[in-house]
Motif scaffolding. Sequence first.
Motif, mmCIF file in Angstrom:
data_model
loop_
_atom_site.group_PDB
_atom_site.id
_atom_site.type_symbol
_atom_site.label_atom_id
_atom_site.label_comp_id
_atom_site.label_asym_id
_atom_site.label_seq_id
_atom_site.Cartn_x
_atom_site.Cartn_y
_atom_site.Cartn_z
ATOM 1 N N VAL A 607 0.826 -1.209 0.000
ATOM 2 C CA VAL A 607 0.000 0.000 0.000
ATOM 3 C C VAL A 607 0.861 1.260 0.000
ATOM 4 O O VAL A 607 2.015 1.254 0.413
ATOM 5 C CB VAL A 607 -0.929 0.048 1.241
ATOM 6 C CG1 VAL A 607 -1.936 -1.071 1.187
ATOM 7 C CG2 VAL A 607 -0.117 -0.008 2.519
ATOM 8 N N GLU A 608 0.251 2.331 -0.474
ATOM 9 C CA GLU A 608 0.927 3.614 -0.435
ATOM 10 C C GLU A 608 0.091 4.570 0.412
ATOM 11 O O GLU A 608 -1.138 4.492 0.422
ATOM 12 C CB GLU A 608 1.082 4.185 -1.844
ATOM 13 C CG GLU A 608 1.872 5.490 -1.856
ATOM 14 C CD GLU A 608 2.295 5.923 -3.254
ATOM 15 O OE1 GLU A 608 1.624 5.514 -4.213
ATOM 16 O OE2 GLU A 608 3.292 6.666 -3.362
ATOM 17 N N GLY A 609 0.778 5.460 1.099
ATOM 18 C CA GLY A 609 0.047 6.425 1.910
ATOM 19 C C GLY A 609 0.970 7.029 2.950
ATOM 20 O O GLY A 609 2.179 7.087 2.757
ATOM 21 N N THR A 610 0.373 7.472 4.035
ATOM 22 C CA THR A 610 1.167 8.016 5.124
ATOM 23 C C THR A 610 0.737 7.357 6.426
ATOM 24 O O THR A 610 -0.307 6.690 6.479
ATOM 25 C CB THR A 610 0.964 9.542 5.272
ATOM 26 O OG1 THR A 610 -0.430 9.784 5.486
ATOM 27 C CG2 THR A 610 1.424 10.285 4.031
ATOM 28 N N ALA A 611 1.552 7.553 7.447
ATOM 29 C CA ALA A 611 1.217 7.025 8.762
ATOM 30 C C ALA A 611 1.715 8.018 9.801
ATOM 31 O O ALA A 611 2.614 8.810 9.534
ATOM 32 C CB ALA A 611 1.871 5.668 8.967
ATOM 33 N N GLU A 660 -6.802 15.901 0.283
ATOM 34 C CA GLU A 660 -8.048 16.281 0.959
ATOM 35 C C GLU A 660 -7.830 16.369 2.470
ATOM 36 O O GLU A 660 -8.317 17.288 3.131
ATOM 37 C CB GLU A 660 -9.157 15.266 0.632
ATOM 38 C CG GLU A 660 -10.508 15.647 1.256
ATOM 39 C CD GLU A 660 -11.626 14.683 0.881
ATOM 40 O OE1 GLU A 660 -11.635 14.184 -0.268
ATOM 41 O OE2 GLU A 660 -12.481 14.409 1.751
ATOM 42 N N ILE A 661 -7.058 15.420 2.985
ATOM 43 C CA ILE A 661 -6.765 15.447 4.435
ATOM 44 C C ILE A 661 -6.107 16.769 4.799
ATOM 45 O O ILE A 661 -6.487 17.432 5.777
ATOM 46 C CB ILE A 661 -5.869 14.253 4.843
ATOM 47 C CG1 ILE A 661 -6.584 12.930 4.618
ATOM 48 C CG2 ILE A 661 -5.433 14.385 6.305
ATOM 49 C CD1 ILE A 661 -5.697 11.702 4.787
ATOM 50 N N VAL A 671 1.060 18.702 5.767
ATOM 51 C CA VAL A 671 1.527 17.420 5.235
ATOM 52 C C VAL A 671 1.297 17.303 3.737
ATOM 53 O O VAL A 671 0.174 17.407 3.263
ATOM 54 C CB VAL A 671 0.807 16.259 5.945
ATOM 55 C CG1 VAL A 671 1.238 14.917 5.363
ATOM 56 C CG2 VAL A 671 1.075 16.306 7.449
ATOM 57 N N SER A 672 2.372 17.140 2.996
ATOM 58 C CA SER A 672 2.213 16.785 1.584
ATOM 59 C C SER A 672 3.252 15.719 1.254
ATOM 60 O O SER A 672 4.338 15.708 1.831
ATOM 61 C CB SER A 672 2.399 18.012 0.702
ATOM 62 O OG SER A 672 3.769 18.315 0.619
ATOM 63 N N TRP A 673 2.903 14.819 0.373
ATOM 64 C CA TRP A 673 3.812 13.712 0.063
ATOM 65 C C TRP A 673 5.155 14.206 -0.430
ATOM 66 O O TRP A 673 6.173 13.587 -0.224
ATOM 67 C CB TRP A 673 3.149 12.794 -0.994
ATOM 68 C CG TRP A 673 2.070 11.958 -0.403
ATOM 69 C CD1 TRP A 673 1.480 12.135 0.804
ATOM 70 C CD2 TRP A 673 1.476 10.807 -0.990
ATOM 71 N NE1 TRP A 673 0.542 11.174 1.016
ATOM 72 C CE2 TRP A 673 0.512 10.336 -0.083
ATOM 73 C CE3 TRP A 673 1.639 10.127 -2.196
ATOM 74 C CZ2 TRP A 673 -0.274 9.222 -0.338
ATOM 75 C CZ3 TRP A 673 0.861 9.012 -2.459
ATOM 76 C CH2 TRP A 673 -0.086 8.556 -1.539
ATOM 77 N N PHE A 674 5.091 15.345 -1.089
ATOM 78 C CA PHE A 674 6.308 15.927 -1.629
ATOM 79 C C PHE A 674 7.348 16.181 -0.525
ATOM 80 O O PHE A 674 8.545 16.140 -0.750
ATOM 81 C CB PHE A 674 5.927 17.234 -2.341
ATOM 82 C CG PHE A 674 7.097 18.070 -2.724
ATOM 83 C CD1 PHE A 674 7.948 17.666 -3.762
ATOM 84 C CD2 PHE A 674 7.389 19.254 -2.046
ATOM 85 C CE1 PHE A 674 9.040 18.432 -4.112
ATOM 86 C CE2 PHE A 674 8.486 20.012 -2.391
ATOM 87 C CZ PHE A 674 9.307 19.608 -3.431
ATOM 88 N N VAL A 685 3.195 16.596 13.177
ATOM 89 C CA VAL A 685 2.021 17.465 13.104
ATOM 90 C C VAL A 685 1.719 18.032 14.492
ATOM 91 O O VAL A 685 2.051 17.396 15.494
ATOM 92 C CB VAL A 685 0.798 16.669 12.567
ATOM 93 C CG1 VAL A 685 0.998 16.362 11.097
ATOM 94 C CG2 VAL A 685 0.536 15.420 13.376
ATOM 95 N N PRO A 686 1.131 19.222 14.587
ATOM 96 C CA PRO A 686 0.596 20.030 13.485
ATOM 97 C C PRO A 686 1.653 20.760 12.669
ATOM 98 O O PRO A 686 1.297 21.378 11.667
ATOM 99 C CB PRO A 686 -0.309 21.031 14.208
ATOM 100 C CG PRO A 686 0.247 21.154 15.570
ATOM 101 C CD PRO A 686 0.840 19.830 15.905
#
Lengths: 809, 205, 439
Positions: A607-611, A660-661, A671-674, A685-686
């Motif tokens: 899977v791809e995403g963040t945690a 969207e998050i 937060v951005s994947w970049f 975060v924040p």
Amino acid sequence: MADGSVTITLDGVDIEVEAGQRLIDALCDAGTDIPRFCYDRRMDPVGLCRMCLVEVEFPRGMALVPSCTSVVRDGMVVDTRSNVVTKAEEGVIEFLLINHPLDCPTCDKGGECPLQDQAFAYGPGESRYVEAKRRWEKPIPISDLILLDRERCILCALCTRFSDEVSGDPLIEFKGRGNHLQVITFPDEPYASYFSGNTVQLCPVGALTAKPYRFKARPWDLEAAESVSFVDSVQPRTSVQASAGNVVRIYGVDVGASNQGWLSDKDRFIYEHIASPERVTTPLVRDEAGFREATWDEAIRLVADRLAEYKGSEVAGLGGARSTNEDAYAFGKFLRTVVVTAHLDAQLDDGLAADFAAAVTPRATFGDIDEAATILLWGADLKEEFPVLYLRVRRAVTGLGAKLVVIHPRRTGLDDVATHKLGYRVGSGAETLAWLKSGRKKHFKGPRAALSEGPVVALVGRTGLAEDPRLAEAVAAFARDTAGAKILPLVRRGNVFGALDMGLAPDLLPGRVAVTSKEGRAALESSWGPLPIGAGKGATEILQGLSDGSIRSLLLNGADPVRDHPSPRLASDALEAAEFVVAFDMFLSDSVVHADVVLPVAGLGEVEGTATNLEGRVQKVNPIVAAPGFARPLWSILDDLAFALGADIGGGSAEIISKEIAQVAPAYADVSWFRLLPGTEGIVVPGSEGTQPLQYIPADAGLAVSNAALTLHAGRVLYDDGVMVRHSPGLAGLAPEARVYLHPADAEALTVGEGDSVVVGVDGEATLTVGIDPSLAKGTIYVPFNQRGSAALGTIGTVTITPLDSGGS
Amino acid sequence: MIPTWSADNQERATALIAQYPEKRSAVMPLLYVASLEHGYVTEEAMREVAELTGLTAAQVQSVASFYTMYRRDPVGNYLVSVCTSISCWLRGADDLLAAIEDESGTLDGEMSEDGTFTIEHVECSGACGGAPVLSVNWELIEGVEPDKGRALIRWLRDAEPETISADEMQVLFGGRRSFEWAVAEPEGAIAPLPAFAPYGTAREL
Amino acid sequence: MTQKILTTRMEEHPSDSHTLARYLDTGGYATLHKALADMSPDDVAAEVKASNLRGRGGASFPTGVKWGFLPEDTRPRYLVINADESEPGTFKDRLLLERDPHQLLEGIALSAYALDVQRAFVYVRGEYSKAARRLQRAIDEAYEGGYLGAGIAGSEFSLDVTLHLGAGAYICGEETALLSSLEGQRGEPRIKPPFPAIEGLYSMPTIVNNVETISNVPWIIANGGFAFASIGPTTSAGTRLMSLSGHVATPGDYEIVLGLTWRDLIYDVGGGIRDDRPLKAWVPGGASAPWFVPETHLDTLVTIDDIAANGSMIGSGAVIVMDDTTNVVAAAHRLVKFFAHESCGQCTPCREGTTWLERILDRILTGQGRRDDLDLLLDVSDNISPGLVWPPAMTTICPLGPSATAPIVSIMRYFRDEVEAMIPVEEGSLVAREEVLLG
Ligand SMILES: Cc1cc2nc3c(=O)[nH]c(=O)nc-3n(C[C@H](O)[C@H](O)[C@H](O)COP(=O)(O)O)c2cc1C
Ligand code: SF4
Ligand code: FES
């Protein structure tokens, strides 16, 4: 830490370097490659391989010194390219090779071997050694996971120092001396460490190899993706490596912040479950005969039709801690806007209050642990539940001089380095806290004094599932009020903090917003549309609701309440009673077997995403292999389900969801994947752009002290009977069988001894073997949670023990 | 405490640990006491020392294996250590060792079948002025010519002395000394370990 | 020339110089009492500094200077006496331990007083059982007599002395290895700096001194540092216990004043060569020292500086003499074998290099030498001790590895033809040694 910078002359050129730095680091930072075998930034330098020698000017002229043990000083003149240095390098390489076997073609390390590489770069080319090489029996197993080939070993002591200095279990050591020096364990005492795999990764040659990886791949065939481990909420950074479409190895990645490159063996070897033959790879639907395979179309249709039959408030969702943030967000959005229910919970009442866990302030980071004068640990046995965090705390104490106060119902992995260790009886935590506050009782003076010296970091959580979660909050309140302590709430499960931040709790909306916040609701509704009205139910209420029929359908997202809820009895009753259960999962767990439809989800490496880890650090999760069969990422399944129900939750890809998050979750604005590319430290975060609308100040709820004759300690151990471990052959055998541990006095009162069988009753019953544990407080029994043989036991309720008369001693 | 140890050795262990600011320092003395208990540094012995000092058995093994005087294999009643370092070699140590091997029927590095002898060569014994030298259970004899060495082996085999004393052997089998030893000592060795009262390895003659 | 400091008592009272009774009877512990009553710790230290006393353990470092390195306010401090004497050829500390242990103890007490130390350790090599017994008895006597323990001689000053027995490891004579060993670790040398005076035993400031060094202290305090400094050459002040061994006619320990020639030392003090044979070479200062040969060195002076100027060292004062019957390749082999056996093994060049050198010499001795071996011996040595210069440069942590190159350099310098002569004219094919399984 020294501040400022100094000037050194490196090969004739003046350069500025950070003061107080080790010379070898300064040289490398300046772009001069210094070969080395025994040096690792994360451990004390010992300067024994002699590979990193450079010439440094002294009053009496140039002298060879190891750059790993030297510290830069202003005006230092360093020569890394003189003939003397080059000759020394060649000499050391030749010395290392004279006894090294020439079995590179069959060596797991071949192709990624520092010895091979450095021999090529710095070696003399040809050996003049004509004598017999040292011979050792090879390879020999030194644990269930690790093999040792002493002929290949170059005696750099990285493994022995790691086990002693870093992980605190010196079971692998030098033996003999001089030319007969070897690395070895003690006979019959294997290197059974939770961290043994790190030594394989540290080993600069193929001397230490991991059984699960042996001969699985050649380094040049490996593809790798940087990711994070979901074994616990520390989320250590990993490199997930695959060959021919299969994950074959996980390495730790040292990007400083999350784990310094260390992994537990569970992080490292858990990947085996993804290729388990028992994995669910096709949608399953239940008919009279049991599960049968179905197409996605059929399964989605079926689920949509059935869900359409219920009112929103008759449906609930459990789980999410195994999902990426994006999947968790999609799950929450689906529940709240498509199903329109407020009943959702990522925790199974096995953690802490969601608002406290997600939004406590001030919250500590791991960096704060390194800087702390005093660390208060009243929560988990870190070695068992947060192994990589255990290493961090251990090092803070042994290497950085922090004081450590540990309060726990029995011995813990940190007791040997703790400045103060206090035990107590589960159920009497409030009283212990009162003594700690006053500091007047004898054993509490020292700890109390230590806690008034800042900076203090308090690691608080539940010492076990039988502990009242409000105790942790009371401890946090005390630490915060007295010492301005920063708080690190200890909830263990993989991405549970991500799930809470995504709003998978009845009282939270995405981005650390209270569900009761008017502005928060309004802001979210402007993007999501109307939110369900009324109070949502948490895990226990959901299970009760299922049992009493007020809730009729359940969506299980990777959750296993039958194993993980404090009351397995309640959980199985609830699942029996439920009319329609949908499970998004990889395996038919003890809970999933109750499902009506099982939808196969993609997992580790797929899977791809963040945690988000327990500090609040967001990191990127990257795929390296395709999910097997028809398994898919959760968000895409939910997209289809929403569509089938005539809704659109705006998925399309994990990255789109992530954007969207960032827009709707205030704490995630940054937060951005970049910004989460490999090698970056992640974003706590924040962060600088985000805001945290809910600033939760912990409070002491004023707990009562239990006067039960016996209380239970239900702490977790690393290798449990969870579904991942069970399906990872390398680890499965390491999970101990359940036992009940008694204080010697309690055992005597019951007239039972070590090895006897007793029936333990707590909200269920199990027959268990007795172990004696003098580290327990009298009146507390210890049954490790979720072990083979104890699954029927709950953790809340009256505790009884009945000796079986057979074979008593 | 190690309950299987003799009361004397338990007491010694306690006293030895108390001698040092840190417990770990007692590892070396305790390895001697444990050798006395078990005859040599057995695995059990290392486990016991580990328990007494709070180390792992692997750590104790690491220390024990560093030092040549901790024997990790069975050792004969009489450990005959012939110095073959430079000064003794210059004065015929190799011949002495050969004579000892021959007379005892035991090769360098080995234990005789009946367990009477272990023969070994050792590095400099610190008695170069009396070369060649050897020691029996770390009781030194200086100026030992090969014939005297043979006689020593026969004597050990026949007389089976329970307590080994440098002074007694020096008179019987020794020659030139590094220096005068002065009066005879009342103590000797009862095991192939250095005879030292605090370790329980010495006894009055 | 006849001045004696250390051996007077044992010479005058050969049967009981080691007893407390005799020690007291010959003025022993009076200095301690006097110092405790009349001198401040700094006064005592100042006398030692003024004496120009230099270490007798090998490095000849000025003792007073070393003491001055202790950081002002870190406590506790420790004093550790190095009685590990294991350098081949050396047997002088054993003499002091067995024959005059109270002299050492009084030296320890005075030094500890000067250094504000309350705990001292004496690390005696394990093989010295007799010396250990004598010293332990002396310690017991001294406690009973009130010369050690709490409140010595009614003063505020307290001192505990613990005897620690080694267990067979030459490297533990190296001061940091000794401290590791005393802490219950493997006897592996540590990286310096930090030096023990800054970070020693249990990471606390620690002074390590040799037995002979400290045994001089009672005399220095009794007679004044200046009196000591005026004995012998300025930079080799005081007397020196020299251990003569090998082919001299009368081997033994001799307390001498330095400044004589090697000829005097070998032919007068040592009685010449046994059977009046020709002298071939000698090791001037323990196995680690480069050799001397009569043609060049017989009439040079025996002082710390002269020996150093001639490319060797006085080291531990051990003179190993070889006559013309000596096979120098075999002698070098013995010495190299010693170092290979005693290498702690942590540094790559020492662990691998010393054994490699031993094996090459072994091959040459068994008729399997090759012409290339001569250069190989030197080049492997060079990789342990770059440049093969004196004092040695090192690719290692401690000087043990480089010490192994001293005999090689010596035979190649003075006896290269003898080495060459051992290489067979026809180089046979190598008979590969059986590979032995170590475990
Ligand atoms: C390999 C090696 C072995 C040594 N062995 C001894 C020894 O047996 N006895 C000793 O006093 N010093 C020995 N030394 C010197 C010590 O390191 C240290 O310099 C000395 O004990 C300091 O005492 P001093 O200043 O009184 O001489 C040795 C040094 C090295 C490098
Ligand atoms: S030079 Fe040899 S003895 Fe010295 S520390 Fe290195 S390996 Fe050990
Ligand atoms: S890296 Fe510096 S000595 Fe090994």
